[in-house]
Write a protein that holds these residues in place. Sequence first.
Motif: not given
Length: 701
Positions: A583-599
């Motif tokens: 569950d945590r891995r699926s939730e954190l995938l969103t924040y990982l994508v956000v970090t890439y988009i911000a970069f």
Amino acid sequence: MASPLVFAPLVAVLGALFALAAAPLAPSIDRSVSRLSLSAFGRFARRRRDANPDQVAALQGAHVPQTYRVYAARTYFYATVGALAGSILGVYLVASVLVFLGTASEALQSRFPAAVQSLFVDGVGGFAVGELFGIFLASGATFGVLAGYAAYQFRWSMPSYRAGERERRIDASMERTVAFLYALSRSGMALPEVLRILARNREVYGESAEEMGVAVKDVDMYGADILRALGRLGHRTPSEELAEFAENLTSVLQSGRDLPGFLERQYEYYAEEAEAQQEQFLELLATLAEAYVTLLVAGPLFLITILVVVGLTLGDTLTFLRFTAYLLIPMATVGFVVYLDSITETATGGATVDEEDSESASRFQSIRGRPARTDGGQTESASTPLNRQRLDVYETLRPILYRLRNPVTVIRESPTVLLYGTMPLAALYLAVQWWPLVAAGSTDLAAYDGPLVHAALFVLGTFTVAYELHRRRVKAVEAGVPDFLDRFASTNEAGMPVVQSFGRVVGSDLGALSTELERTWADVQWGARIEHALGRFRDRTDTPAISRVVTLTTNAMHASGDLGPVLRIAANEAKATRRLERDRRSELLTYLVVTYIAFFVFLAIIVALDVIFIPNIPVVEAAAPTDQVPGGGGTGAFSRTANLTQATKDAYSLVFFHTGLVQAVCSGLVAGQMGQGSVKAGAKHATVMLALAYGTFLVLA
């Protein structure tokens, strides 16, 4: 010229501070500091104990290896030394300032206010003896009070901070600890023995096992009964969760109620608490992800844009841009990553060596010890000391030889070892590439950053490959643990002995775990005890889940041959842990994508500034009049763009390039910490982002 005696107090202060700093590393100095502290402040510290219960609780919760009297006396001693040192250093600092004011150049003097410029003429000699004494007294008192207060507050804040960190780790490990207690108590083992086993496996079960070791020490070393030991544990621990559990456990033991039933209810409660805490953590992580994008990606981007516009219209801002790129972004990112690590760190277990289960720990014990005399009174032979020396040399060189003979296996098991080889190679590459530039006296930073990026990509890329292979192997092995425990429990509950049950389970398909289980079964078939074979299986895999399973299973075998209920409990705990991780891995995938988009947004704007904005600004060789710009008339702030030379444009481009590279590495580390809870996992993202940023600038710039 000043006499050398003038600097004697300064040398004495620096020597005292150096001695105090070296005290933790030198036992003799540390004992001397304790003796001086107790002789000076021991009685006062003893009287202050009852008036400072919070400080006493912090020392106990942090497991500081000193009594309150010793720690408080040392704190007062440090504060006193700090006050004296601050006073003396303050006097020297003020004197240095006065001397500097009297000898400053006229160009420097003109930059100060008129009130300060009057001091340049007089300097130190312009003050009377009484005035100088008053200045030094005021400065010494000010710096002394500040230094003493800072030392006092720092000494008392450290135990509170450590106690808070231990409280967080204890709460995080309560679920698996209670599951361990429940499983072994269900097997019929007495509670004191269960606590002893838990204390011996503190590396597996974390800070809660460390805290339980205090109760075990009270029982085994000081003769306290288990009820009194648990009561003291509840008062000493910094965790309210553990204190409440110890109090409830004491009540159950006093009333004679069903202990396994109580532990089962407690385990279910902590399992629900773990799910609730994970939801809170994910909400906090969502807030932190938004804060990171706002403050450390968009914030520096807006700041850089504003500084560029201001620098091109009003004045030079290259210094502030360099400060942002080289200091502000890295330092802020390091602080953010450290904070993320502090809230995501959990009590992970490693392989432990139990004296009862380790054959290698005692195999050569008789050889290394003092040899016993024979009945005839003859001593050891002349070759025995030589053989013992040879054995000691072999035991010392064996791990080194193993690493040299099996480098791939060592790197696969511990990817960090790879850095010991790649970093020297990267340094050698930089030396070869930079030496001609240094020999030619080149000061162009653009000529140095290419090899540096290549070396960084080499180090990060190779570590990424090794770490990802290691992580995937561990995840693949841990994925089969719940099924292994379920099948092991089913066969044992059907009436099979432990060894036969294990052999039946080995034949089933458990993915990557099957290979390790087959090696363990081969170990058993060759005559090893099942406990020792499982211990070597734990050492080979070296994962938290396997460590907990093996520790629980091997200790339950000593209590009863009926492992079914114990394994069933372990299987349920492993399933719950896997579900939370998924569950945590699926939730954190969103924040990982956000970090890439911000970069990507950051990189796009930086490239636009470097490729589109800066090149389209007119360039002149010399400063134009302030009332016009090249190519036409114009007045106002934009008239200063006429001062933009090609060298300035190149400097801006270089800063933009470096900013993109720095932000790539920083965003990659944050992405790893946020997405997978480890900075090591960020090496993959840092490699990808750094390669993208470097390639983008090479192609477009």
